[in-house]
Design a protein around this motif. Sequence first.
Motif, PDB file in Angstrom:
ATOM      1  N   ILE A   1     118.443 -15.792 -23.081  1.00 36.25           N
ATOM      2  CA  ILE A   1     118.252 -14.702 -22.219  1.00 36.25           C
ATOM      3  C   ILE A   1     117.110 -14.001 -22.421  1.00 36.25           C
ATOM      4  O   ILE A   1     116.144 -14.259 -22.703  1.00 36.25           O
ATOM      5  N   SER A   2     116.057 -13.780 -21.099  1.00 36.50           N
ATOM      6  CA  SER A   2     115.098 -12.986 -20.702  1.00 36.50           C
ATOM      7  C   SER A   2     115.560 -11.879 -20.220  1.00 36.50           C
ATOM      8  O   SER A   2     115.644 -11.935 -20.193  1.00 36.50           O
ATOM      9  N   PRO A   3     113.666 -10.971 -21.717  1.00 34.29           N
ATOM     10  CA  PRO A   3     113.508 -10.968 -23.006  1.00 34.29           C
ATOM     11  C   PRO A   3     114.345 -11.147 -24.096  1.00 34.29           C
ATOM     12  O   PRO A   3     116.040 -10.339 -23.658  1.00 34.29           O
ATOM     13  N   ALA A   4     114.484 -12.016 -25.136  1.00 31.08           N
ATOM     14  CA  ALA A   4     115.754 -12.845 -25.600  1.00 31.08           C
ATOM     15  C   ALA A   4     116.204 -10.483 -26.551  1.00 31.08           C
ATOM     16  O   ALA A   4     115.742  -9.942 -26.528  1.00 31.08           O
ATOM     17  N   GLY A   5     117.085 -11.867 -26.798  1.00 31.07           N
ATOM     18  CA  GLY A   5     118.267 -10.564 -27.627  1.00 31.07           C
ATOM     19  C   GLY A   5     118.440 -10.213 -28.891  1.00 31.07           C
ATOM     20  O   GLY A   5     119.611  -9.682 -29.063  1.00 31.07           O
ATOM     21  N   VAL A   6     117.433 -10.943 -29.662  1.00 29.75           N
ATOM     22  CA  VAL A   6     117.607 -10.879 -31.264  1.00 29.75           C
ATOM     23  C   VAL A   6     117.792  -9.272 -31.630  1.00 29.75           C
ATOM     24  O   VAL A   6     116.971  -8.137 -31.603  1.00 29.75           O
ATOM     25  N   GLY A   7     118.710  -8.673 -32.636  1.00 28.31           N
ATOM     26  CA  GLY A   7     118.698  -7.715 -32.841  1.00 28.31           C
ATOM     27  C   GLY A   7     118.785  -7.805 -34.547  1.00 28.31           C
ATOM     28  O   GLY A   7     119.587  -9.471 -34.930  1.00 28.31           O
ATOM     29  N   ARG A   8     119.552  -6.915 -35.250  1.00 34.00           N
ATOM     30  CA  ARG A   8     120.411  -6.461 -36.461  1.00 34.00           C
ATOM     31  C   ARG A   8     121.100  -7.838 -36.724  1.00 34.00           C
ATOM     32  O   ARG A   8     120.995  -8.166 -37.353  1.00 34.00           O
ATOM     33  N   ARG A   9     122.217  -8.079 -35.768  1.00 31.39           N
ATOM     34  CA  ARG A   9     123.350  -8.623 -36.122  1.00 31.39           C
ATOM     35  C   ARG A   9     123.135 -10.373 -36.400  1.00 31.39           C
ATOM     36  O   ARG A   9     123.496 -11.042 -37.289  1.00 31.39           O
ATOM     37  N   GLU A  10     122.369 -11.020 -35.307  1.00 32.14           N
ATOM     38  CA  GLU A  10     122.247 -11.762 -35.237  1.00 32.14           C
ATOM     39  C   GLU A  10     120.430 -12.504 -36.523  1.00 32.14           C
ATOM     40  O   GLU A  10     120.789 -13.284 -37.092  1.00 32.14           O
TER      41      GLU A  10
END
Length: 467
Positions: free
Chosen positions: A380-389
């Motif tokens: 997705i934009s912007p990227a949604g990379v967080g603690r879980r990933e």
Amino acid sequence: MGPKVETPLSAAKPTLEFALRPHAVSRAELVERYRPVMMMVRQILGVVPHAMSYFEIWPPAFTTYSVLVPSLLDIPRCDLGRGIPPELRSLVLYIASRSYGCSYCSAHAAGVGTVFRGPGGSLERNKRALDAESCDLFGAADIAAINYATAVARIPSEVTLEHRLDLARHYSETHEEAIVLAATLMGFLNCAMDSLGMVLEWRILELANQYLTPSDWQPGQNYDEAFDRDIHEADKDTDDGETLGPLALARTMAGIIAYDRGALAGIAGRPVRIYEQLRSSLGFVPGYVERIERVSTQRVFTHCLVERLQSDAGSVSVWLKHAVCFVAANKSRNPLLAAHFAYLAVRAGATAKRLASALTPSDDEGRDAAAFAFAHAAAISPAGVGRREIAGLTSFFSPSEIIELVVALSIQGMLNRYTSTYPVDSYEPEIAAFVAQHGEALGLEPQPYTHGSSWDEQCAKVRLTAA
């Protein structure tokens, strides 16, 4: 000293860059290994990007970055005045990055210079580009490029026939492709830098704060003083030097040519041989590779497909690399790439059932599940990379494997922009047969688009009328 205590994830900066920071290769080592590449990037940007230290965690990623940039930016032809103007190149890179939402790439792209004049020449102009129609710095041709770059960087792509027609009114097919390839490069870089959460260099952050903050640019995840202050203090002690003089530049260019020759030694040099290599490796020839006018760029695309996605030289299985790209293509609503990557994943050993299940985010644990969760977040934009990933990736993948996954998804991001610009009405024969067999189970469209040929025909008429 006692044993090293690792920072709990809940107390760490929630970026992949921070998790990988202990494994980043030092700037000094990079200069020693790849001096011509490092000096050329510094020549255009004014700094050696931090990102290069992270790509080198998995050295093939550094190679791919290093061959993509000069090819898709048409270096040095553009810099010599034989392609689109360099300020247009910088404008497209910047607008695409702002539209996607990557603060790191936006800050870099705004100041992209030329091989001969160095960085920063377009900063004054680019800082007004988000409000281009209200100032007198941009003509109709610039506005066409701005509107296209804005649309193609969105996920899903928002490119329409009118964007293509507007480009056709103002640019030759060759110059249009140069604009498209510049935006396409940022598909790779936007995905990579934003999913990593790369830290901005001190000098670039200073320039961005000076020029871009009036247009609501913020560093966001790309600089947090609580976690990144030490990196900036180290940056201040690094002398990135002045623009290279003629003799040093000539030596650097010769080194770049030699580097590219070695990096692409495994890729055929003529179109007919390139297509044979693709068919042998992938089982089909992607139509978008055949469409590319520049043979050098055909070779780089083939390198990405054959030596990064299809190769088992890394530690991530081939089927999984194609599968995460399938997830990302589906999320990007790109029917052509979804079919391509599904075909390649099944051909590499995946089952249609496994692929179909990957399309739905889940709370499953394990290596595959962590990769698929990352694909959903990075697409997705912007990227949604967080603690879980981050927790999933660092639990089941080594640092080099994480970079390998980042590269795979970034290649998909790059291809998404190019194929969204040049849609086609039909699949390649091998892909069509696969869709007929597995399309319903995998949610694949019977045909990729319904307007590809008509777009090309209408653009050709516009150019003919203009001539």
